[in-house]
Write an enzyme that holds these catalytic residues in place. Structure first.
Site, PDB file in Angstrom:
ATOM      1  N   GLU B  50     -25.598  13.034 -25.039  1.00  0.00           N
ATOM      2  CA  GLU B  50     -25.972  14.082 -24.150  1.00  0.00           C
ATOM      3  C   GLU B  50     -24.701  15.188 -24.003  1.00  0.00           C
ATOM      4  OE1 GLU B  50     -29.141  11.532 -21.698  1.00  0.00           O
ATOM      5  OE2 GLU B  50     -27.146  12.750 -21.554  1.00  0.00           O
ATOM      6  N   ASP B  61     -24.663  15.595  -9.089  1.00  0.00           N
ATOM      7  CA  ASP B  61     -23.278  14.559  -9.596  1.00  0.00           C
ATOM      8  C   ASP B  61     -22.723  14.541  -8.435  1.00  0.00           C
ATOM      9  OD1 ASP B  61     -24.076  14.816 -11.809  1.00  0.00           O
ATOM     10  OD2 ASP B  61     -23.835  16.891 -12.247  1.00  0.00           O
TER      11      ASP B  61
END
Lengths: 405, 278
Positions: B50, B61
Site C-alpha cells: 500500500e 491518521d
C-alpha cells in the site's frame, strides 16, 4: 453556465445531504454509523414539540432572546444612504450567535444519551458557547483549538477553562481552525461510543450543515418579525460576514425565497485576494474536505492551503456547502473585506454607535460602508452583528500601537 | 476481471499462509529514496504494497503518518509524481499487488476519469479512499470498478451486521478491517476481538479480510495473521523510516535498509503464524 434554478431556495438539502453538487457525507467508515444515528435523532427532535418548547425556553431565559433589531441612526446619517439596522447577536449570553447552535446540539446530545462533548474553535466563541452549555448541563467538554489561535485569543481560553472545559492546543499542520477540526475528528473517531461532536458552523458531513442552519435560523425569523414591527415591511437587503458561514446562513435562510431581498455574504480577504486571505468563494474552487464538498482554498494538487485573516473566526480555508450552492445559483452575492477594512469598520462602529463589533462582524460592517451610500434612504438594510468585540480589544490595541510607532 | 490482488491472495491460499501488507507514504522523505524503498519491499517479504497519497489534512491518521505526508509534500510530492513512482516500481515487478491509499480531494482535483486511466496505466491495482463511504459510491468507487481497479473498503468496529452488506456491496480485492476505533498508530489491536470481527465479516463475504491499525511487532503481526488473511503494518514502518533520517529530515545511507529490515522481521512474524484463516 447557469445551473438550473430551483423552485425554492429553502428546500435543501436532499436526503443525501446535497445542496446541488455541494455537501454530502465524505467521512471515514468509523464515523458513518454515527452521523446516520445523528440524522435520525435530529429528525425525531425536530418533529417533537416538547423539544422545541424546551429549546425556546432556554433561548428566552438563558440566552436572552429575542436579540434586538436596532436602528443604527448615527451610522445611517454618516453613510447617507440606506437605513441601517443591526441584528444584535452580540448581546446573547456568551457574546455571539454561536450559542444558538450549541444549545440545539447539546439538547440533541442529551436526547442521544451522550455524556462527552467535543468541539473545535477558531476565535474561541464557539468553544466558549460549548463550554458554557456543558457547564449548564453537567457534561464533560473538550475543545480543540489551534496553537496559533490559543496565543491570539487568550481571554477566551481562560474563559473556557474557568467554565470547566479542557482546551487542547493543536500543534499539527497550520495550527489554526482547520487543524483543530482535523483533531476533533480524530478524537471523535477514537471515542465514538460516548462522544458527541458539536460542530460550530454550517459545514461538516450531513446532517451538520442543515442542523446548524436550522438552529441559527432563529436570527432570520426574528429579524423578519421585528422588521415588520418597526417598518411594516421586509428589509431590502441583508449582510453578514462568513467564515464557515453560520451567522450568515441563520440570517439569510428565512429570506431566501423573498426575491425582493438582496443578500450579501462577506468573506475575509486578509491581506488582499492576491495575497494571503480566507475567501474560499472569491479565491478557491470546489473540493472535498471535512466531510463535505464545497469551495476550498487549495493548490493545483488538491492540497489545502493556509488561510489568513486578522479574525481567527474567519481563518478557515472553506465555507459551508449551502453557501457554495447559493453562490453558484446566484441567489446570494459574495463579497470580501480585507483586514484593514475590517479594522476601520471596527473603529467606525465603536465611535458612532458605542458598539465595538467582533472583528468577524466588522467585515460585514466594512461592506455596509460601501453598499449603504449607494442605496436610497428608504432602503432597509440589516447587518448581522454576530459577535461583540471585547475579545479582540487586546489584539487591536497591539496593532494600533504598532501603527503609531 | 482478475487483478494482481486476486491472483496474489489465491497463491497465498494455496500456500496456506496469510499476506503481509506494508504501508508507506509516497515520496517520504523524497521521491528517489521512496522508489528505492518500495522496490526493496517484495524481497524483504511484503506480499501486498500500500502506498499513501500525501494529503495536507489526513483526518484518520495519527501523528506519524501525518508527518510522513508533510515530509513528502515538502519534498515536492504530488499525485502525478505518486503515479510516476508506481510506474518506476512496475519496471521491475509485474506481480506484487499495489494499492494506493489516501483521501479523495487530490483525486477529485486531478479529475476522476483521468486519474483512473493514468492509475491503471501506471500499474495500480486497487484504491483505498478513507473519506469515501458507500454513501458516496458514485464519486469514485463505481467508476474505479468499471476501469478495472479494485475498490477496497474499510470496515470498522462500528460497522454492525446491518450495515456490513452496504459496505461490502461494491468492495473488491480484499476487505480492510480497521481493528480499533481510532487513528492510525494509536492503540494496540486486541487479537481475540479482531478474530471475532473477522469471523463476523467472513459470514458476509468470500473476499480475503486483512487487518490493520495498531499492529507494530512481529508477535502482533503473527497473532493477527492467525485469524485474518493479511496483516497490515504502516505506522511502525513509517517510524523506522523517520528514525533513519538526519536532523534535517533528509534520507541517510541507512534509510532503505532500516525499512527493509523492519519489513523482514514483521514478515517473519506473519510467516510464523500457525495457520491462516480459511
Amino acid at each position: 453556465m447557469n445551473p438550473r434554478l430551483p423552485n425554492s431556495f429553502r428546500s435543501g438539502p436532499d436526503e443525501h445531504g446535497h445542496f446541488g453538487k455541494f455537501g454530502g457525507r465524505f467521512v471515514a467508515e468509523t464515523l458513518m454509523p454515527l452521523i446516520l444515528d445523528l440524522e435520525k435523532a435530529y429528525a425525531a427532535a425536530k418533529a417533537d414539540p416538547a423539544f422545541q418548547a424546551e429549546m425556546n425556553g432556554y433561548l428566552k431565559d438563558y440566552v436572552g432572546r429575542p436579540s434586538p433589531l436596532y436602528f443604527a441612526e448615527r451610522l445611517t446619517e454618516h453613510l447617507g444612504g440606506a437605513k441601517i439596522y443591526l441584528k444584535r447577536e452580540e448581546l446573547n449570553h456568551t457574546g455571539s450567535h454561536k450559542v444558538n447552535n450549541v444549545l440545539g446540539q447539546i439538547m440533541v446530545a442529551r436526547r442521544m444519551g451522550k455524556k462527552r462533548i467535543i468541539a473545535e474553535t477558531g476565535a474561541g466563541q464557539h468553544g466558549v458557547a460549548t463550554a458554557t452549555l456543558c457547564a449548564r448541563f453537567g457534561l464533560e467538554c473538550v475543545v480543540y483549538m489551534g496553537a496559533v489561535d490559543v496565543a491570539r485569543q487568550a481571554p477566551n481560553v481562560f474563559r473556557m477553562e474557568m467554565l470547566g472545559a479542557k482546551v487542547v492546543p493543536v500543534q499539527s499542520g497550520t495550527r489554526t481552525l482547520k487543524d483543530a477540526m482535523n483533531e476533533a475528528l480524530r478524537d471523535w473517531v477514537t471515542n465514538v461510543h460516548n462522544t458527541f461532536y458539536c460542530i460550530g458552523t454550517v459545514a461538516g458531513p450531513h446532517p451538520y450543515p442543515m442542523m446548524v442552519r436550522d438552529f441559527q435560523s432563529v436570527i432570520g425569523d426574528e429579524t423578519r418579525q421585528q422588521m415588520l414591527e418597526h417598518e411594516g415591511r421586509l428589509p431590502n437587503s441583508l449582510i453578514a460576514c462568513i467564515g464557515g458561514g453560520s451567522n450568515a446562513m441563520g440570517l439569510f435562510h428565512p429570506f431566501l425565497d423573498e426575491p425582493s431581498v438582496e443578500i450579501f455574504g462577506v468573506e475575509a480577504a486578509g491581506h488582499g485576494l492576491m495575497q494571503l486571505h480566507a475567501a474560499s468563494i472569491a479565491g478557491g474552487r470546489p473540493g472535498v474536505l471535512h466531510g463535505n464538498r464545497t469551495y476550498l482554498l487549495m493548490d493545483d494538487d488538491g492540497q489545502i492551503q493556509d488561510a489568513h485573516s486578522i479574525s481567527a473566526g474567519l481563518d478557515y480555508p472553506g465555507i459551508g456547502p449551502e453557501h457554495s450552492w447559493l453562490h453558484e445559483t446566484g441567489r446570494v452575492t459574495y463579497l470580501s473585506a480585507t483586514d484593514d477594512e475590517a479594522l476601520d469598520a471596527f473603529m467606525l462602529l465603536s465611535r458612532l454607535e458605542g458598539i465595538p463589533p467582533a472583528l468577524e462582524s466588522a467585515h460585514a460592517i466594512a461592506k455596509v460602508k460601501e453598499l449603504a451610500p449607494k442605496r436610497p434612504r428608504d432602503h432597509l438594510m440589516v447587518v448581522n452583528l454576530s459577535g461583540r468585540g471585547d475579545k479582540d480589544i487586546p489584539q487591536i490595541t497591539e496593532i494600533l500601537k504598532g501603527r503609531k510607532q | 476481471m482478475t487483478t494482481r490482488i486476486d491472483t496474489r491472495f489465491a497463491e497465498l491460499a494455496k500456500e496456506g499462509r496469510s499476506a503481509f501488507v506494508t504501508f508507506l507514504m509516497a515520496g517520504d522523505p523524497d521521491p528517489a529514496t521512496s522508489l528505492d524503498i518500495i522496490k526493496a519491499l517484495p524481497k524483504a517479504g511484503a506480499d501486498v504494497i500500500e502506498i499513501g497519497m500525501p494529503f495536507t489534512d489526513p483526518m484518520a491518521d495519527g501523528p506519524s503518518i501525518q508527518a510522513a505526508g508533510l515530509r513528502a509534500l515538502k519534498g515536492g510530492m504530488t499525485l502525478r509524481k505518486t503515479l510516476e513512482l508506481v510506474r518506476g516500481f512496475r519496471k521491475d515487478d509485474n506481480a506484487t499487488p499495489l494499492v494506493l491509499m489516501g483521501y479523495y480531494n487530490p483525486i477529485y482535483i486531478y479529475g476522476v476519469d483521468r486519474f483512473l486511466v493514468d492509475a491503471k496505466a501506471a500499474g495500480v491495482d486497487g484504491l483505498i479512499i478513507v473519506d469515501l463511504p458507500p454513501e458516496e459510491d458514485d464519486e469514485l468507487c463505481i467508476p474505479a470498478l468499471k476501469a478495472g481497479l479494485n475498490f477496497i473498503r474499510l470496515a470498522t468496529p462500528t460497522t454492525d451486521d446491518k450495515r456490513l452488506p452496504a459496505v461490502l456491496a461494491n468492495t473488491s480485492g480484499f476487505v480492510y478491517y480497521v481493528s480499533i476505533t481510532g487513528i492510525t498508530g494509536a492503540a494496540a489491536a486486541d487479537s481475540a476481538a479482531v478474530g471475532d470481527a473477522v469471523a463476523r465479516i467472513k459470514r458476509h463475504t468470500k473476499l480475503p479480510v486483512c487487518v490493520g491499525f495498531g499492529i507494530r511487532t512481529p508477535e502482533a503481526a503473527r497473532a493477527i495473521a492467525e485469524t485474518a488473511n493479511g496483516a497490515v503494518v504502516g505506522t511502525a514502518l513509517v517510524d523506522a523510516l523517520r528514525d533513519s533520517l538526519d536532523a534535517q529530515g533528509k534520507a541517510t545511507g541507512k534509510t532503505v535498509a532500516a525499512v527493509a529490515d523492519m519489513v523482514a522481521s514483521l514478515a517473519q512474524g506473519v510467516r510464523g503464524a500457525k495457520q491462516a484463516a480459511e
